[in-house]
Design an enzyme around this catalytic site. Sequence first.
Site, PDB file in Angstrom:
ATOM      1  N   LYS A 177       0.829  -1.210   0.000  1.00 11.40           N
ATOM      2  CA  LYS A 177       0.000   0.000   0.000  1.00 11.40           C
ATOM      3  C   LYS A 177       0.860   1.256   0.000  1.00 11.40           C
ATOM      4  O   LYS A 177       0.561   2.228  -0.683  1.00 11.40           O
ATOM      5  CB  LYS A 177      -0.856   0.081   1.279  1.00 11.40           C
ATOM      6  N   GLU A 193      -8.987  -2.789  14.840  1.00 16.59           N
ATOM      7  CA  GLU A 193      -8.281  -1.523  15.078  1.00 16.59           C
ATOM      8  C   GLU A 193      -8.537  -0.469  14.003  1.00 16.59           C
ATOM      9  O   GLU A 193      -8.421   0.726  14.263  1.00 16.59           O
ATOM     10  CB  GLU A 193      -6.762  -1.763  15.122  1.00 16.59           C
ATOM     11  N   ASP A 218       4.163  -8.194  -9.478  1.00 12.31           N
ATOM     12  CA  ASP A 218       5.516  -7.935  -8.976  1.00 12.31           C
ATOM     13  C   ASP A 218       6.305  -7.293 -10.109  1.00 12.31           C
ATOM     14  O   ASP A 218       6.288  -7.791 -11.238  1.00 12.31           O
ATOM     15  CB  ASP A 218       6.208  -9.242  -8.563  1.00 12.31           C
ATOM     16  N   CYS A 251      25.950   5.868  12.542  1.00 13.58           N
ATOM     17  CA  CYS A 251      25.433   6.030  13.906  1.00 13.58           C
ATOM     18  C   CYS A 251      26.184   5.099  14.864  1.00 13.58           C
ATOM     19  O   CYS A 251      27.330   5.372  15.185  1.00 13.58           O
ATOM     20  CB  CYS A 251      23.932   5.839  13.949  1.00 13.58           C
ATOM     21  N   GLN A 291      30.282   5.038  16.334  1.00 15.46           N
ATOM     22  CA  GLN A 291      30.717   4.849  17.720  1.00 15.46           C
ATOM     23  C   GLN A 291      31.656   3.639  17.814  1.00 15.46           C
ATOM     24  O   GLN A 291      32.674   3.678  18.506  1.00 15.46           O
ATOM     25  CB  GLN A 291      29.478   4.679  18.610  1.00 15.46           C
ATOM     26  N   ARG A 339      21.369   8.470  21.418  1.00 19.53           N
ATOM     27  CA  ARG A 339      21.460   9.049  22.767  1.00 19.53           C
ATOM     28  C   ARG A 339      22.917   9.289  23.179  1.00 19.53           C
ATOM     29  O   ARG A 339      23.194  10.035  24.083  1.00 19.53           O
ATOM     30  CB  ARG A 339      20.875   8.082  23.807  1.00 19.53           C
ATOM     31  N   HIS A 391      22.231   9.640  10.338  1.00 19.27           N
ATOM     32  CA  HIS A 391      21.737   8.583   9.442  1.00 19.27           C
ATOM     33  C   HIS A 391      21.612   9.128   8.022  1.00 19.27           C
ATOM     34  O   HIS A 391      20.555   9.635   7.652  1.00 19.27           O
ATOM     35  CB  HIS A 391      20.353   8.109   9.893  1.00 19.27           C
ATOM     36  N   GLU A 427      21.176   7.660   5.357  1.00 23.88           N
ATOM     37  CA  GLU A 427      20.246   6.886   4.522  1.00 23.88           C
ATOM     38  C   GLU A 427      18.869   7.518   4.415  1.00 23.88           C
ATOM     39  O   GLU A 427      18.161   7.300   3.425  1.00 23.88           O
ATOM     40  CB  GLU A 427      20.129   5.444   5.040  1.00 23.88           C
TER      41      GLU A 427
HETATM   42  N1  GLN Z   1      22.821   3.087  20.410  1.00 26.76           N
HETATM   43  C1  GLN Z   1      23.493   4.242  19.911  1.00 26.76           C
HETATM   44  C2  GLN Z   1      22.991   5.526  20.555  1.00 26.76           C
HETATM   45  O1  GLN Z   1      21.927   5.557  21.098  1.00 26.76           O
HETATM   46  C3  GLN Z   1      23.396   4.334  18.415  1.00 26.76           C
HETATM   47  C4  GLN Z   1      22.014   4.570  17.904  1.00 26.76           C
HETATM   48  C5  GLN Z   1      21.848   4.282  16.442  1.00 26.76           C
HETATM   49  O2  GLN Z   1      22.664   3.597  15.813  1.00 26.76           O
HETATM   50  N2  GLN Z   1      20.772   4.779  15.864  1.00 26.76           N
HETATM   51  O3  GLN Z   1      23.665   6.519  20.540  1.00 26.76           O
END
Ligand code: GLN
Length: 543
Positions: free
Chosen positions: A17, A152, A244, A385, A389, A466, A514, A516
Amino acid sequence: MTKYVFVTGGVVSSIGKGVMAASLGMLLEARGFKIAIMKLDPYINVDPGTMNPFEHGEVFVTDDGAETDLDLGHYERFTTCTLSQKSNATTGGIYNAVIQKERRGEYLGKTVQVIPHITDEIKSRIRSLTADQEEEVDIVIIEIGGTVGDIESLPFLEALRQFRLEIGPPNCCFCHVTLVPYIEAAGELKTKPTQHSVRSLRDIGIQPNVIVCRTGTQTLSDNERHKIAMFCDVMDDAIISAEDTSPFYAIPLNFKNQKLDETVLNLFGIDPPESDLSDWIAMVDRLNKVDKTLRIAAVGKYIDHDDAYKSINEAFDHAGIVNDCSIDLQWIDSERFEKGEDPADVLADFDGVLVGPGFGSRGIEGKIRAVQHARESKLPFFGICLGMQIACLELARNLLGLKNANSTEFDPETPDPIISLLTEQKGIKDMGGTMRLGAYRCELQENTRARAAYGKDVISERHRHRYEFNNAYLEAMQKDAGMVVSGWHPKGDHNLVEIVELADHPWFCAAQFHPEFKSTPLKPQPLFKDFVAAALAHQEARG
Ligand code: GLN
């Protein structure tokens, strides 16, 4: 007067959809109409931000920081709309708003009920979508999640029935997307489930104007088309065969061939203006001519839901189109590297490594090992993201010698918190909607890979996290680990690291945001595009 197209689903869920709604939006834009698009979701979560992407699919993030259903990603990839908090409403969000009004005494002693209070709130969400748009919206497309017949969905469908009456039936068009299964033993497509589903819709007082039939690998014959038209009281040319279609981005062209957009405009009494699909057609042609395949390893947790990283898959496809290759993105469970498998063996046949977004400590050590291998063996590496890290942890552990360096997300007691909680996150207890969300300014540094990829000094990308890079380690990471910070979010006395890269590596780049979420087939995202180009170069050098 603004026109409204409502897209409902019949028989089963997951039949496209969202792609249908997005395709219609794209076809209408190609004729010069200003459109707006939203999704109403019948689940009780206030938004999908707290839902597990491995069960429900990716959480898509808008510029203004809404955590939304992944169908909004389709809307942005197919149309030029920039979506917002208003573009996705759920049962939970709607009840939440009504209950808050009730607590404030706004219902003046009335009994608060599904009809009219919940349905009124749904209608007001639909109206508010276009309320503050600078330019008048010609056509609004609204997709209703779930399937007709679900308990729902009822308040939503009732609200739409009322809405149609309020704005006048000629200003509304109902498109019902339904499954027409092929029964092997009988050798034919079966229209009965569609008839039943349309009957359920009519029971609620809604008569569809257009029926889009998902037929799998089959195409509706004229006979079958006519049969559905007769039973469901819809014109023959408003029955669309949605088989498809490959490549995926050719789907709108299939609808165009069957004049879906013209049918909808005719229903509204609008003469269809000329359509210009040249850019889209050129993109699909280029996609069809692709003759190389690139193998990228996405190292992460084991996933068995195809849509968990939907936007990343799509962004790779977009980057592939401009690089004339297709991307074979293979998910590699990072725990394999924790159980003794050597990344050098597992990743031997890949042209690049991605470590993508994620939460929680499972598989982290394996991801660090994969990054170390990519760095040492000069294999192109892209981190997103959590992936950024992880890259920082790898550099800290292996180049600074901080063996126990970690993120406080995984080890709150780590002696070297290279990644730690964002200051503004400290003390937050509620999980819903409280991350660092949405678009932030990022300033790129001269003479870096990121600056070259974007071709400009200032960019804006979307976030959902975070934790952040801990600036206490900045100097050491720059001096002794060769980490280049190529993108910063300026924040007074506390700048946030947004992109890191390595200079002495063919392509090692990782972003806290991000990328993407802003990639579209007509405008591939610069970092994806550049990474794919580097991975292609790596493939060629390998021979
Ligand atoms: N867990 C990590 C954070 O909260 C990375 C989050 C993520 O990859 N979107 O910072």
